[in-house]
Design an enzyme around this catalytic site. Structure first.
Site, PDB file in Angstrom:
ATOM      1  N   ASP A   1      31.456 -26.777 -23.377  1.00  0.00           N
ATOM      2  CA  ASP A   1      30.990 -26.155 -24.162  1.00  0.00           C
ATOM      3  C   ASP A   1      31.792 -24.863 -24.912  1.00  0.00           C
ATOM      4  OD1 ASP A   1      28.654 -27.580 -23.262  1.00  0.00           O
ATOM      5  OD2 ASP A   1      28.128 -26.024 -21.626  1.00  0.00           O
TER       6      ASP A   1
ATOM      7  N   ASN B   1      28.296 -31.918 -29.802  1.00  0.00           N
ATOM      8  CA  ASN B   1      27.418 -31.860 -28.714  1.00  0.00           C
ATOM      9  C   ASN B   1      26.256 -30.673 -29.248  1.00  0.00           C
ATOM     10  OD1 ASN B   1      26.541 -31.682 -26.044  1.00  0.00           O
ATOM     11  ND2 ASN B   1      27.611 -29.738 -25.556  1.00  0.00           N
TER      12      ASN B   1
ATOM     13  N   ARG C   1      27.165 -35.798 -18.474  1.00  0.00           N
ATOM     14  CA  ARG C   1      28.439 -36.011 -17.878  1.00  0.00           C
ATOM     15  C   ARG C   1      29.678 -35.346 -18.597  1.00  0.00           C
ATOM     16  NH1 ARG C   1      27.929 -37.718 -12.650  1.00  0.00           N
ATOM     17  NH2 ARG C   1      25.909 -39.091 -12.597  1.00  0.00           N
ATOM     18  N   ILE C   2      30.462 -34.798 -18.074  1.00  0.00           N
ATOM     19  CA  ILE C   2      31.563 -34.447 -18.667  1.00  0.00           C
ATOM     20  C   ILE C   2      32.736 -35.252 -18.751  1.00  0.00           C
ATOM     21  CG2 ILE C   2      33.549 -32.698 -18.397  1.00  0.00           C
ATOM     22  CD1 ILE C   2      31.574 -30.827 -16.758  1.00  0.00           C
ATOM     23  N   LEU C   3      33.095 -35.406 -19.982  1.00  0.00           N
ATOM     24  CA  LEU C   3      34.176 -36.380 -20.329  1.00  0.00           C
ATOM     25  C   LEU C   3      35.473 -36.107 -20.256  1.00  0.00           C
ATOM     26  CD1 LEU C   3      31.981 -37.657 -23.263  1.00  0.00           C
ATOM     27  CD2 LEU C   3      32.554 -38.989 -21.137  1.00  0.00           C
TER      28      LEU C   3
ATOM     29  N   HIS D   1      24.097 -27.790 -27.599  1.00  0.00           N
ATOM     30  CA  HIS D   1      23.947 -27.083 -26.619  1.00  0.00           C
ATOM     31  C   HIS D   1      22.861 -26.151 -26.550  1.00  0.00           C
ATOM     32  CE1 HIS D   1      25.268 -25.077 -22.821  1.00  0.00           C
ATOM     33  NE2 HIS D   1      24.828 -23.988 -23.326  1.00  0.00           N
TER      34      HIS D   1
ATOM     35  N   ASP E   1      35.839 -29.785 -27.535  1.00  0.00           N
ATOM     36  CA  ASP E   1      37.426 -29.882 -27.130  1.00  0.00           C
ATOM     37  C   ASP E   1      37.484 -30.189 -25.633  1.00  0.00           C
ATOM     38  OD1 ASP E   1      36.846 -27.224 -26.063  1.00  0.00           O
ATOM     39  OD2 ASP E   1      38.159 -26.335 -27.558  1.00  0.00           O
TER      40      ASP E   1
HETATM   41  C1  GRF Z   1      18.667 -30.603 -25.091  1.00  0.00           C
HETATM   42  O1  GRF Z   1      18.143 -29.350 -24.660  1.00  0.00           O
HETATM   43  C2  GRF Z   1      20.306 -30.316 -25.295  1.00  0.00           C
HETATM   44  O2  GRF Z   1      20.302 -29.051 -25.995  1.00  0.00           O
HETATM   45  C3  GRF Z   1      20.808 -30.492 -24.245  1.00  0.00           C
HETATM   46  O3  GRF Z   1      20.173 -31.561 -23.404  1.00  0.00           O
HETATM   47  C4  GRF Z   1      18.752 -31.721 -23.932  1.00  0.00           C
HETATM   48  C5  GRF Z   1      18.436 -33.105 -24.361  1.00  0.00           C
HETATM   49  O4  GRF Z   1      17.224 -33.187 -24.585  1.00  0.00           O
HETATM   50  N1  GRF Z   1      22.141 -30.720 -24.206  1.00  0.00           N
HETATM   51  P1  GRF Z   1      16.666 -34.747 -25.166  1.00  0.00           P
HETATM   52  O5  GRF Z   1      17.105 -35.926 -24.352  1.00  0.00           O
HETATM   53  O6  GRF Z   1      17.320 -35.026 -26.404  1.00  0.00           O
HETATM   54  O7  GRF Z   1      15.325 -34.619 -25.172  1.00  0.00           O
END
Ligand code: GRF
Length: 197
Positions: A142, A104, A88-90, A106, A138
């Site tokens: 991403d 985060n 979810r985007i906060l 990514h 921020d």
């Molecule tokens: C990860 O690949 C992360 O980069 C992305 O969501 C995935 C989460 O995986 N934001 P998990 O729930 O930690 O296994």
């Protein structure tokens, strides 16, 4: 030491990597999910960590949802937040409550391939290398200051699942490294530049 809340919507393998790191485990005050059935919640319970569920559908919109998430984090006593697969985007108002204190993970080398389809986008661009970025959050998706990155090669026969699995191997080693430095207060931010002390 900075105590943290971990927010996760899915399987929680990154959460597990944090739980399995002795310096980090005692700092996790709360695991919060928007999905009552998220396996991440089971991992938290198994580790004896308090959990909370804030459902998207129970709130009037992004602002109300984000406020409820922020309240739960504050009530837990956490001063920092790790988004470990939180889908979810906060709202910016929540991000303002924890400036440079939300991390985060990514699955691409930002600024390439932001958004929820990062692995698919990397494949469709036929890049030879992608990877993982751990960054502060921020107000843009991403986009915040990059803390650390690690590459993962793309194999000629990769599909989304195989490439994501290779990236996640890097995530599970990089994420605890960064979060350990964060909880120890060893990261400082000036503009977009993050320094490790
Ligand atoms: C990860 O690949 C992360 O980069 C992305 O969501 C995935 C989460 O995986 N934001 P998990 O729930 O930690 O296994």
């Amino acid at each position: 030491m900075i105590d943290i809340a971990v927010l996760a919507s899915g399987s929680g393998t990154n959460l597990q990597a944090l739980i399995d790191t002795p310096d980090i485990r005692p700092r996790i005050r709360l695991v919060l999910s928007d999905k009552p059935a998220a396996p991440a919640l089971g991992r938290a319970r198994a580790a004896g960590i308090p959990t909370a569920v804030v459902r998207w559908g129970d709130h009037a919109g992004r602002e109300a949802f984000s406020e409820a998430v922020g309240d739960a984090i504050e009530e837990s006593g956490a001063k920092g937040v790790v988004l470990a697969g939180f889908m979810r985007i906060l709202s910016p108002s929540l991000i303002d409550r924890f400036p440079n204190r939300i991390i985060n993970i990514h699955p691409s080398l930002l600024p390439s391939f932001p958004g929820a389809r990062a692995v698919r986008d990397a494949l469709s661009h036929a890049v030879k290398v992608t990877g993982v970025t751990v960054h502060f959050v921020d107000e843009k998706v991403d986009h915040g200051p990059i803390i650390a990155q690690r590459p993962a090669p793309v194999a000629p026969d990769d599909d989304e699942a195989s490439l994501h699995a290779r990236i996640q191997v890097e995530e599970r080693s990089l994420c605890p490294e960064v979060v350990r430095a964060f909880v120890r207060g060893e990261l400082s931010v000036e503009g977009r530049k993050v320094s490790w002390m």
